[in-house]
Design an enzyme around this catalytic site. Structure first.
Site, mmCIF file in Angstrom:
data_model
loop_
_atom_site.group_PDB
_atom_site.id
_atom_site.type_symbol
_atom_site.label_atom_id
_atom_site.label_comp_id
_atom_site.label_asym_id
_atom_site.label_seq_id
_atom_site.Cartn_x
_atom_site.Cartn_y
_atom_site.Cartn_z
ATOM 1 N N GLU A 95 -28.200 -23.079 24.192
ATOM 2 C CA GLU A 95 -28.297 -22.603 25.638
ATOM 3 C C GLU A 95 -26.838 -22.260 26.322
ATOM 4 O O GLU A 95 -26.600 -21.464 27.060
ATOM 5 C CB GLU A 95 -29.001 -23.698 26.368
ATOM 6 C CG GLU A 95 -30.644 -23.489 26.045
ATOM 7 C CD GLU A 95 -30.973 -24.133 25.054
ATOM 8 O OE1 GLU A 95 -30.356 -24.835 24.303
ATOM 9 O OE2 GLU A 95 -32.333 -24.113 24.563
ATOM 10 N N HIS A 104 -40.723 -30.234 30.062
ATOM 11 C CA HIS A 104 -41.277 -28.977 30.092
ATOM 12 C C HIS A 104 -41.846 -28.565 31.429
ATOM 13 O O HIS A 104 -43.097 -27.772 31.526
ATOM 14 C CB HIS A 104 -42.165 -28.522 29.008
ATOM 15 C CG HIS A 104 -41.401 -28.423 27.636
ATOM 16 N ND1 HIS A 104 -40.825 -29.769 26.943
ATOM 17 C CD2 HIS A 104 -41.277 -27.518 26.785
ATOM 18 C CE1 HIS A 104 -40.409 -29.262 25.919
ATOM 19 N NE2 HIS A 104 -40.405 -28.027 25.895
HETATM 20 C C1 LIG Z 1 -33.035 -27.189 24.132
HETATM 21 C C2 LIG Z 1 -34.236 -26.398 23.596
HETATM 22 N N1 LIG Z 1 -34.231 -25.168 23.722
HETATM 23 C C3 LIG Z 1 -35.321 -24.760 23.151
HETATM 24 C C4 LIG Z 1 -36.411 -25.462 23.042
HETATM 25 C C5 LIG Z 1 -37.791 -24.600 22.891
HETATM 26 N N2 LIG Z 1 -38.121 -24.947 21.431
HETATM 27 C C6 LIG Z 1 -38.998 -25.841 21.097
HETATM 28 S S1 LIG Z 1 -39.161 -26.309 19.478
HETATM 29 C C7 LIG Z 1 -37.995 -25.002 19.187
HETATM 30 C C8 LIG Z 1 -37.772 -24.666 17.744
HETATM 31 C C9 LIG Z 1 -36.849 -25.848 17.167
HETATM 32 O O1 LIG Z 1 -36.687 -25.473 15.885
HETATM 33 P P1 LIG Z 1 -36.089 -26.430 14.868
HETATM 34 O O2 LIG Z 1 -34.974 -27.445 15.175
HETATM 35 O O3 LIG Z 1 -36.183 -25.812 13.389
HETATM 36 O O4 LIG Z 1 -37.697 -27.593 14.531
HETATM 37 P P2 LIG Z 1 -38.959 -26.990 14.117
HETATM 38 O O5 LIG Z 1 -39.737 -26.665 15.315
HETATM 39 O O6 LIG Z 1 -38.842 -26.023 13.184
HETATM 40 O O7 LIG Z 1 -39.762 -28.363 13.595
HETATM 41 C C10 LIG Z 1 -37.590 -24.361 20.499
HETATM 42 C C11 LIG Z 1 -36.674 -23.327 20.437
HETATM 43 C C12 LIG Z 1 -36.544 -26.840 23.476
HETATM 44 N N3 LIG Z 1 -37.617 -27.339 23.425
HETATM 45 N N4 LIG Z 1 -35.221 -27.295 23.675
#
Ligand SMILES: Cc1ncc(C[n+]2csc(CCOP(=O)(O)OP(=O)(O)O)c2C)c(N)n1
Ligand SMILES: [Mg+2]
Lengths: 319, 325
Positions: B60, B129
């Protein structure tokens, strides 16, 4: 390696608990009994079960937005976890946290996190505390491939290595952060290389093979416990469900999903245990039925539990 | 007039501005093939490709910083921060760099950067959220803060925000994306910094913005049956704030209730109240009342979440109190 029967049953039970827990949540979401959303851990069971089964009871973990699996594996109380996800008073966080904030500090689970990479600081700080207090405890920090692109990831790895903290960083590489593949998000596709910049030893394991995960985890947990500092494990794995309910999974193919479902961690492990004569087909079935019953009880408990009283809105903010 | 959703209205605004100006491009998490967490950028990637619709890593602070760098050097970026709850991760770039750079450089540069994000409670998503953090942002001189409630305003204001040569944080509400409203075909814009009277009345002024507008409209219907005539001011932009419209309404009604979803202490309503004291004290017949979010992190539990934000009953109670003392 021929396995101890009890251990085999325990690992199988844990993985089945996670799977059935997630399938149940999926059902509750579909029926609108569970509100909001949940990021489900189905498909990734061998990572949580494998790593956490190598920890002592008083070791710590930090979890992620996809945290049900870690919570279940870290001695989770299925009833209290299920109730939490439904926002009930009897939930492990009194219904105030929900799916994204499942935590049970008494069991060493420092919590799921709504912020991607939000728990890297917590894990690293807990490692610092363990070191300063010389308790011999260690910390496992779970996070996703996507999280490894956030600033705090780099800041924490640097500190942990600099100060030789007893933290095992476990990157659950399920190939996507939400819809964005590792290829499209990380300049370094081999995520284990990210640890090199900080002189942290790293290892990549098959995250669908609970025994391979255990072996790697055991080695690095020992290293952390003996004061030799942090390590970095990349567990290659896959999440079965979409990121959330509205996810049409347009960013991945059905063939790829099929490929991974054939590499199912529970099937791989139970198949191998049967082959090696550690567990019989009956015994495997018994575990499955035992877990199904546990799950039924957990849902029943959660659904019958009351919502928090209105006064609860203002409690717990300060001590 | 045709009716479309708030989501579609925003989507149209993006398309129209991308068509109009080749320097406009989008960057953010999951905005390409996924079309954005709430679907606002749906199909834009198919239409404009990787060069103009960039999926970013989960970074971000860099999204905002990179947006600033591009804005300073000839582009007109529209960045998306998926949830306003993540604004803390980029507040350094937003507060220290984006907002101040033009001033610090003696006015020798411009920052045509739009940061779209969304906030608010209602989906029982818990503390990370569901927040309403607009009051943090109105404390930053150098940016503008826009918070539309209706599809019509959302489209017109997003187009203006993109054309604006100052940085704008454009805050949508997660519970409004499916809400429908009249939006004419064809080109129009709405000026940033202009409030609108969404309902005329004579007894009490409800000052609000974003989703709370609809709770106020409902409350006004109930109050009308009780013989209380409520006027509703939809601020639409929080920074700069259109106090002229607010004051004009108070000249008529003499009574003000501010209805906001963010936490009460240090919230947006505190600023509005202070400005009313400074600029319209003589028109008031009684104290200003704030109907605001409770000063707690947003709880997960559906019953607690409902309690934590204002609702129609609380608004009606405030209006009655203003009238009857
Ligand atoms: C700081 C932040 N940015 C974006 C999000 C939205 N978001 C939630 S899960 C996710 C993907 C996360 O990917 P990863 O770290 O690979 O974990 P996975 O969901 O694949 O287990 C995103 C973009 C968030 N919760 N927090
Ligand atoms: Mg991932």
């Amino acid at each position: 390696m021929i396995m101890d029967k009890e251990l085999a049953k325990k690992l199988l039970r844990q993985m089945m608990e996670i799977r059935q827990f997630e399938d149940m949540i999926m059902e509750l979401l579909a029926k609108n009994i569970a509100e909001g959303g949940s990021h489900l851990y189905a498909g990734m069971e061998a990572v949580a079960a494998g790593v956490i089964s190598m920890l002592k009871h008083d070791d710590y973990i930090t979890s992620t937005h996809r945290g049900h699996g870690h919570a279940v594996a870290k001695d989770g109380d299925l009833k209290a976890l299920m109730a939490e996800i439904l926002g009930k008073k009897t939930g492990v966080c009194k219904g105030k946290g929900g799916s994204l904030h499942l935590a049970d500090v008494s069991k060493g689970n420092l919590g799921a996190n709504g912020i991607v990479a939000g728990s890297l600081g917590i894990a690293t700080g807990a490692g610092l505390s363990m070191k300063l207090k010389k308790t011999g405890q260690i910390v496992v920090c779970f996070f996703g491939d996507g999280a490894s692109n956030n600033g705090i990831f780099f800041e924490c790895l640097n500190m942990a290595s600099l100060w030789k903290l007893p933290v095992v960083y476990v990157c659950e590489n399920n190939l996507y952060g939400m819809s964005v593949s590792v290829k499209r998000a990380s300049a370094v596709e081999d995520l284990s290389k990210k640890a090199l910049a900080f002189d942290i030893p790293s290892e990549t394991v098959d995250g669908q093979d609970v025994l391979a995960v255990r072996e790697a985890a055991g080695k690095w947990i020992e290293q952390a416990r003996s004061g030799k500092g942090p390590s970095f494990i990349v567990a290659n794995t896959y999440r079965y469900y979409g990121h959330s309910r509205s996810d049409t999974r347009a960013y991945r193919t059905r063939e790829e999903e099929k490929f991974w479902r054939e590499r199912d961690p529970i099937k791989i492990f139970s198949g191998r245990m049967e082959e090696q004569g550690v567990l019989t087909a009956e015994e495997i079935k018994e575990v499955e039925e035992f877990v199904a019953k546990e799950m039924e009880e957990a849902v029943d408990y959660a659904m019958k539990s009351p919502y928090p009283e209105p006064e609860e809105l203002y409690t717990d903010l300060y001590v | 007039m045709r009716e479309i959703t708030y989501r579609q209205a925003l989507n149209e605004a993006l398309i129209e501005e991308m068509e109009r100006d080749p320097d406009v491009f989008l960057l953010g998490e999951d905005i390409a093939v996924y079309g954005g967490a709430y679907g606002v950028t749906a199909d834009l990637w198919k239409k404009y490709g990787d060069e103009r619709v960039l999926d970013t890593p989960i970074s971000e602070n860099a999204i905002v910083g990179v947006g600033l760098g591009a804005a300073l050097t000839g582009m007109r970026p529209v960045a998306e921060i998926m949830y306003i709850d993540f604004i803390g991760l980029c507040l350094e770039q937003l507060n220290n760099q984006v907002a101040k750079i033009r001033y610090m450089f003696g006015g020798k540069c411009t920052v045509p950067l739009t940061i779209r994000t969304e906030g608010g409670a209602g989906r029982t998503l818990g503390a990370h959220h569901s927040q309403s953090l607009e009051s943090w942002l109105i404390h930053i001189p150098g940016i503008k803060v826009v918070m539309p409630a209706t599809p019509y305003d959302a489209k017109g204001l997003l187009k203006s925000s993109i054309r604006e040569n100052n940085p704008v944080v454009f805050i949508e509400h997660k519970m409004l994306y499916n809400a429908k409203g009249g939006v004419p075909e064809g080109e129009y814009t709405i000026p940033i910094g202009a409030a609108e009277i969404k309902r005329e009345g004579s007894d009490v002024t409800l000052i609000t913005y974003s989703k709370m507008l609809f709770a106020c409209m409902e409350a006004a219907n109930i109050l009308e049956k009780e013989g209380i005539s409520a006027e509703i001011v939809d601020l639409r932009t929080l920074l700069p704030m259109d106090m002229d419209t607010v004051i004009k309404s108070l000249e008529k009604t003499g009574r003000a209730a501010i209805v906001e979803e963010d936490c009460k202490t240090g919230g947006t309503g505190a600023e509005i109240t202070a400005q009313i004291m400074e600029k319209a004290f003589d028109w008031l017949d009684g104290p200003v009342i704030r109907v605001a979010g409770e000063d707690v992190p947003m709880p997960k539990s559906p019953v607690l979440e409902k309690m934590a934000v204002p609702d129609v009953n609380k608004i009606c109670a405030a209006a009655r109190k203003l009238i009857k003392g």
